[in-house]
Design a protein around this motif. Structure first.
Motif, PDB file in Angstrom:
ATOM      1  N   LEU A  20       8.241  29.258  -0.976  1.00 56.06           N
ATOM      2  CA  LEU A  20       9.641  29.471  -0.598  1.00 56.06           C
ATOM      3  C   LEU A  20       9.760  29.731   0.906  1.00 56.06           C
ATOM      4  N   THR A  21       8.802  30.456   1.449  1.00 56.72           N
ATOM      5  CA  THR A  21       8.810  30.697   2.894  1.00 56.72           C
ATOM      6  C   THR A  21       8.674  29.370   3.640  1.00 56.72           C
ATOM      7  N   ILE A  22       7.738  28.563   3.164  1.00 59.62           N
ATOM      8  CA  ILE A  22       7.515  27.264   3.811  1.00 59.62           C
ATOM      9  C   ILE A  22       8.775  26.417   3.699  1.00 59.62           C
ATOM     10  N   ALA A  23       9.403  26.424   2.522  1.00 61.00           N
ATOM     11  CA  ALA A  23      10.604  25.612   2.328  1.00 61.00           C
ATOM     12  C   ALA A  23      11.719  26.064   3.276  1.00 61.00           C
ATOM     13  N   LYS A  24      11.845  27.385   3.462  1.00 61.35           N
ATOM     14  CA  LYS A  24      12.884  27.885   4.382  1.00 61.35           C
ATOM     15  C   LYS A  24      12.578  27.473   5.814  1.00 61.35           C
ATOM     16  N   MET A  25      11.304  27.533   6.148  1.00 54.45           N
ATOM     17  CA  MET A  25      10.885  27.122   7.478  1.00 54.45           C
ATOM     18  C   MET A  25      11.210  25.639   7.703  1.00 54.45           C
ATOM     19  N   GLN A  72      10.535  20.577  -3.903  1.00 49.41           N
ATOM     20  CA  GLN A  72      11.704  20.836  -4.749  1.00 49.41           C
ATOM     21  C   GLN A  72      12.562  21.976  -4.184  1.00 49.41           C
ATOM     22  N   MET A  73      11.892  23.014  -3.724  1.00 52.51           N
ATOM     23  CA  MET A  73      12.642  24.143  -3.151  1.00 52.51           C
ATOM     24  C   MET A  73      13.414  23.706  -1.912  1.00 52.51           C
ATOM     25  N   LEU A  74      12.752  22.884  -1.103  1.00 55.64           N
ATOM     26  CA  LEU A  74      13.399  22.420   0.121  1.00 55.64           C
ATOM     27  C   LEU A  74      14.658  21.614  -0.207  1.00 55.64           C
ATOM     28  N   ALA A  75      14.531  20.713  -1.196  1.00 58.51           N
ATOM     29  CA  ALA A  75      15.698  19.914  -1.578  1.00 58.51           C
ATOM     30  C   ALA A  75      16.823  20.824  -2.042  1.00 58.51           C
ATOM     31  N   GLY A  76      16.451  21.865  -2.793  1.00 52.30           N
ATOM     32  CA  GLY A  76      17.441  22.816  -3.269  1.00 52.30           C
ATOM     33  C   GLY A  76      18.139  23.538  -2.121  1.00 52.30           C
ATOM     34  N   LEU A  77      17.351  24.019  -1.165  1.00 53.82           N
ATOM     35  CA  LEU A  77      17.925  24.744  -0.028  1.00 53.82           C
ATOM     36  C   LEU A  77      18.849  23.857   0.796  1.00 53.82           C
ATOM     37  N   LEU A  78      18.433  22.590   0.955  1.00 48.33           N
ATOM     38  CA  LEU A  78      19.231  21.676   1.776  1.00 48.33           C
ATOM     39  C   LEU A  78      20.416  21.092   1.005  1.00 48.33           C
ATOM     40  N   GLY A  79      20.345  21.160  -0.322  1.00 49.26           N
ATOM     41  CA  GLY A  79      21.353  20.502  -1.141  1.00 49.26           C
ATOM     42  C   GLY A  79      21.244  18.984  -1.066  1.00 49.26           C
ATOM     43  N   TRP A  80      20.003  18.484  -0.866  1.00 46.59           N
ATOM     44  CA  TRP A  80      19.768  17.040  -0.764  1.00 46.59           C
ATOM     45  C   TRP A  80      19.214  16.485  -2.072  1.00 46.59           C
ATOM     46  N   PRO A  81      19.405  15.190  -2.299  1.00 46.70           N
ATOM     47  CA  PRO A  81      18.728  14.570  -3.445  1.00 46.70           C
ATOM     48  C   PRO A  81      17.213  14.590  -3.240  1.00 46.70           C
ATOM     49  N   GLN A  82      16.489  14.604  -4.348  1.00 40.18           N
ATOM     50  CA  GLN A  82      15.033  14.556  -4.220  1.00 40.18           C
ATOM     51  C   GLN A  82      14.443  13.589  -5.229  1.00 40.18           C
ATOM     52  N   VAL A 109      14.777  14.203   0.125  1.00 38.85           N
ATOM     53  CA  VAL A 109      13.409  14.725   0.106  1.00 38.85           C
ATOM     54  C   VAL A 109      12.600  13.896  -0.887  1.00 38.85           C
ATOM     55  N   ILE A 110      11.424  13.445  -0.448  1.00 39.01           N
ATOM     56  CA  ILE A 110      10.555  12.677  -1.346  1.00 39.01           C
ATOM     57  C   ILE A 110       9.179  13.321  -1.357  1.00 39.01           C
ATOM     58  N   THR A 111       8.617  13.529  -2.547  1.00 35.95           N
ATOM     59  CA  THR A 111       7.221  13.981  -2.584  1.00 35.95           C
ATOM     60  C   THR A 111       6.342  12.830  -3.066  1.00 35.95           C
ATOM     61  N   THR A 112       5.097  12.832  -2.568  1.00 33.76           N
ATOM     62  CA  THR A 112       4.249  11.652  -2.739  1.00 33.76           C
ATOM     63  C   THR A 112       3.171  11.863  -3.789  1.00 33.76           C
ATOM     64  N   ASP A 113       2.822  10.788  -4.459  1.00 37.26           N
ATOM     65  CA  ASP A 113       1.755  10.811  -5.453  1.00 37.26           C
ATOM     66  C   ASP A 113       0.669   9.810  -5.073  1.00 37.26           C
ATOM     67  N   LEU A 114      -0.476   9.953  -5.738  1.00 46.38           N
ATOM     68  CA  LEU A 114      -1.660   9.188  -5.345  1.00 46.38           C
ATOM     69  C   LEU A 114      -1.475   7.680  -5.262  1.00 46.38           C
ATOM     70  N   ARG A 115      -0.652   7.117  -6.123  1.00 46.86           N
ATOM     71  CA  ARG A 115      -0.570   5.671  -6.161  1.00 46.86           C
ATOM     72  C   ARG A 115       0.379   5.075  -5.108  1.00 46.86           C
ATOM     73  N   LEU A 116       0.954   5.941  -4.299  1.00 51.08           N
ATOM     74  CA  LEU A 116       1.937   5.455  -3.332  1.00 51.08           C
ATOM     75  C   LEU A 116       1.347   4.460  -2.337  1.00 51.08           C
ATOM     76  N   ASN A 117       0.183   4.778  -1.837  1.00 48.67           N
ATOM     77  CA  ASN A 117      -0.437   3.886  -0.852  1.00 48.67           C
ATOM     78  C   ASN A 117      -1.896   4.273  -0.708  1.00 48.67           C
ATOM     79  N   GLU A 118      -2.594   3.561   0.151  1.00 48.29           N
ATOM     80  CA  GLU A 118      -3.960   3.974   0.455  1.00 48.29           C
ATOM     81  C   GLU A 118      -4.017   4.317   1.936  1.00 48.29           C
ATOM     82  N   PRO A 119      -4.116   5.609   2.240  1.00 51.38           N
ATOM     83  CA  PRO A 119      -4.032   6.012   3.647  1.00 51.38           C
ATOM     84  C   PRO A 119      -5.114   5.352   4.496  1.00 51.38           C
ATOM     85  N   ARG A 120      -4.741   5.032   5.696  1.00 51.47           N
ATOM     86  CA  ARG A 120      -5.672   4.366   6.609  1.00 51.47           C
ATOM     87  C   ARG A 120      -6.633   5.378   7.224  1.00 51.47           C
TER      88      ARG A 120
END
Ligand SMILES: Cc1cc2nc3c(=O)[nH]c(=O)nc-3n(C[C@H](O)[C@H](O)[C@H](O)COP(=O)(O)OP(=O)(O)OC[C@H]3O[C@@H](n4cnc5c(N)ncnc54)[C@H](O)[C@@H]3O)c2cc1C
Lengths: 424, 260
Positions: free
Chosen positions: B105-110, B139-149, B185-196
């Motif tokens: 929650l602290t991180i999300a507020k930051m 999820q917390m960040l999206a909630g604080l901002l009132g943005w879709p996630q 706000v988008i959170t990422t999962d393993l299959r999204l890409n292969e980092p360079r």
């Protein structure tokens, strides 16, 4: 052949790798895979170590064992490094390089060898790292643009041709000749032990342009060329050899080989001096490669002796097993100190060769002993290909022999440091 | 929409290949002298931000800001992020108190404060950090901002210059495709890409990219703790299995154990 794709976030599960090799333990530096905790590393050396480790962990020991068996060049590693600009680590930025020092290049080569790639991995790119230093230093702008750019990008591969069958380490006696023609030179003669010549597009070659009996100084009379190798006038024959089967080494016969004037590097008859320029750096790099193999062997030996139980306890609990490995770590680490000191001095402009030569000598010997002990630690399994240490031992002879033998290094120290009469 | 201003928070965690060990006091894992690296899920979000730029989609990527909160070693992972393609970085200096760092929650507020201050319109976060495995910050960040996630994205597609985004994520037995509008706000999962792996020239360039140091106080956030860790323990050691000769052996063993 495809490099095995390994999921990046899962602890690697490569069958046949003994348990423990991939899971890094916390406080044992010698058993952690490509640890980057050496307290002496500079920030940029650590960056190189970590970045190269990432690339190399896609190429497990099983890959290297397989290409050793099938004699296939490690194109996948070569390309993985080329694509990310690593071939230009020491070369000028203008041509796509990064202009880092030998201190960083040495870390890169040690790390590659240490990953299990050994001399196979290291030799596949070795020539790119410092081989073209004479061109970078003495070539014209036009030549550098023509040669360094495609080399760094990985579009052209180069090899290095100095050694000849009849003259060996006595380089000033080289016999292959280049005769002036109307618009260039005609080369004839032979070279031996030329690594990667099967696939190299270019060769940096040292040949005689003035006969021995007509030169003012013995170091004159040789000239350096960088030219296309895959031409009908050059016959390239692979030499079957003890180890590093995936990276070819060859005999070259050539006659009536026309080389244009634009392909001569620097002044005529001054080739030897130009080759000398890169020599200390090359010894440092070979020494670093030897260290890598030594640490790789030690890692396997330490992990194996911790896991193998005989007489109701891990064999590594016996001092007869533990102490030689501890001794090897100390010797490797001492050699590493000297290699990296030589590298630092080189980068600061120091031209003496005593640390580069001595470091290469000590590194190769420590690595050899480490590889031998790794085999003995494994007992019978050390002799099985499955445990990789026999491959390391077959490869670790290379830095003991080339580019300069142990005896010639001792000669150098005897003469230059001890002030003793020249023995040869 | 004029341009994408992407915020990518990244965390420095114990390297994924290291087997963590619990400290003596059983309050957390041993971190001293242990190899750390960029949280793998955050590598995915950096990679995705860079790919959004390279794809040259309907909205140009104007800025990729990497951010990390933590001790003096954090700049290491920020340099990695910039070598991969982030334009600049914020290091939020949070002294390591050995308590596992600020709570989600602290991180999300930051992050909320940074989003406002830097006029961010897309936040790409890892779905979790592999050390605490909390999986809450996005999820917390999206909630604080009132943005879709959209969580655990396996595909991110910017559809038009009005800021319509389609996100695919994997659900049990299939995939779900969501549509939303920026900012989000988008959170990422393993299959999204292969980092360079960063290239050497880019590693060198990253050393010169701007890295600004800030504190939580600068962002008006306090590091308060709402949770107390009572105890951390190792999982029980695995018991050795038994071997059976053949299928009949297996069946009778299962019967013996009352499983059949
Ligand atoms: C795998 C491999 C790859 C190689 N790749 C290349 C390459 O790409 N390009 C290239 O140009 N070369 C290459 N070489 C060649 C290498 O540099 C030479 O083998 C090395 O310089 C030794 O020369 P030589 O083999 O002719 O040995 P020789 O000169 O015949 O020496 C044989 C032995 O006698 C000893 N000896 C000779 N003279 C003295 C003396 N005065 N005092 C004491 N001892 C002496 C030597 O130390 C050595 O032990 C490669 C070699 C190997 C094994």
């Amino acid at each position: 052949m495809q490099a095995p794709r390994i999921p990046r976030f899962l602890p690697l599960k490569v069958s046949r790798v003994p348990r423990g090799i991939r899971s890094r333990s916390l406080h044992a530096r010698a058993t952690e895979f490509l640890q980057s905790q050496d307290p002496d590393l500079s920030e940029s050396q650590r960056t190189v170590r970590e970045a190269i480790s990432k690339i190399c962990s896609d190429f497990p020991d099983s890959y290297w064992a397989q290409i050793d068996e099938s004699h296939q060049f490690p194109t996948e590693l070569y390309e993985a490094l080329a694509r990310r600009g690593w071939l230009g680590i020491c070369l000028p930025q203008r041509y796509g390089g990064s202009e880092l020092g030998i201190s960083e290049a040495a870390v890169m080569m040690q790390t590659i060898a240490e990953s299990g790639a050994g001399m196979t991995g290291a030799s596949s790119i070795h020539m790119n790292i410092f081989g073209l230093e004479p061109v970078a230093k003495y070539g014209t702008e036009e030549q550098k643009d023509r040669w360094l750019t495609p080399l760094i990008a990985g579009r052209q591969r180069a090899c290095f041709g100095v050694t000849e069958p009849n003259t060996g380490l006595d380089t000033l006696q080289l016999q292959a000749t280049a005769r002036r023609s109307r618009d260039g030179y005609v080369l004839s003669g032979q070279k031996v032990w030329i690594s990667t010549a099967q696939r190299a597009d270019k060769i940096l070659i040292l040949v005689r342009t003035t006969p021995r009996d007509r030169v003012k100084k013995p170091s004159q009379g040789l000239s350096l060329f960088y030219t296309d190798l895959q031409v009908p006038e050059v016959q390239i024959t692979e030499i079957p050899k003890m180890g590093r089967a995936a990276v070819d080494t060859n005999s070259l016969f050539f006659d009536n080989w026309h080389v244009s004037m634009e392909d001569r590097v620097g002044e005529e008859n001054e080739g030897f001096r130009m080759i000398l320029h890169g020599m200390n750096a090359e010894r440092i790099l070979i020494g670093a490669e030897a260290l890598g193999l030594g640490f790789a062997a030690l890692r396997r030996a330490a992990l194996y002796s911790n896991n193998r139980h005989v007489f109701g306890r891990p064999i590594g609990q016996n001092q007869g097993i533990q102490h030689p490995l501890a001794d090897s770590w100390m010797k490797l680490e001492a050699a590493r100190m000297m290699i990296y000191q030589a590298a630092r001095l080189y980068d600061q402009g120091y031209t003496g060769g005593e640390y580069a030569n001595a470091g290469k000598y000590l590194a190769a010997e420590a690595a050899f002993e480490g590889c031998e002990r790794a085999i003995l630690t494994h007992g019978g399994m050390g002799y099985a290909k499955e445990y990789h240490v026999e491959r390391y031992l077959r490869e670790v002879f290379i830095p003991r022999i080339a580019p300069v033998s142990r005896e010639m290094i001792l000669n150098y120290i005897g003469e230059r440091v001890l002030g003793l009469p020249r023995s040869y | 929409m004029s341009g994408l201003r992407i915020l990518v928070p990244v965390k420095r965690v114990i390297d994924y290949a290291i087997k963590p060990r619990i400290n003596k006091a059983q309050t957390g894992v041993e971190t001293a002298g242990v190899k750390h690296s960029l949280n793998p899920f955050d590598e995915l979000s950096i990679e995705e931000a860079v790919r959004l730029r390279e794809r040259k989609g309907p909205i140009k990527v104007e800025d990729i800001l990497a951010l990390s909160a933590g001790g003096p070693k954090c700049p290491d992972v920020l340099r990695t992020a910039m070598a991969m393609g982030a334009d600049r970085a914020f290091h939020i200096d949070v002294p390591d108190k050995g308590d596992g760092g600020p709570e989600p929650l602290t991180i999300a507020k930051m992050l909320q404060a940074v989003v406002k201050e830097q006029n961010v319109n897309l936040v790409l976060l890892g779905k979790q950090a592999i050390d605490g495995d909390q999986g809450q910050t996005g999820q917390m960040l999206a909630g604080l901002l009132g943005w879709p996630q959209a969580t655990q994205a396996s595909k991110v597609d910017i559809k038009d210059d009005a800021g319509t985004v389609e996100i695919t994520h994997e659900v049990d037995g299939g995939v779900e495709t969501l549509r939303a509008k920026l900012p989000m706000v988008i959170t990422t999962d393993l299959r999204l890409n292969e980092p360079r792996y960063a290239s050497l020239p880019n590693i060198m360039k990253a050393k010169k990219k701007p890295l600004e140091k800030k504190t939580l106080a600068d962002l008006g956030v306090e590091d308060t703790r709402r949770l107390k860790t009572l105890k951390v323990t190792e999982p029980p050691p695995r018991k050795g299995g038994g071997k059976v000769e053949d299928v009949d052996g297996l069946v009778s063993k299962l019967k013996e154990l009352g499983a059949l």
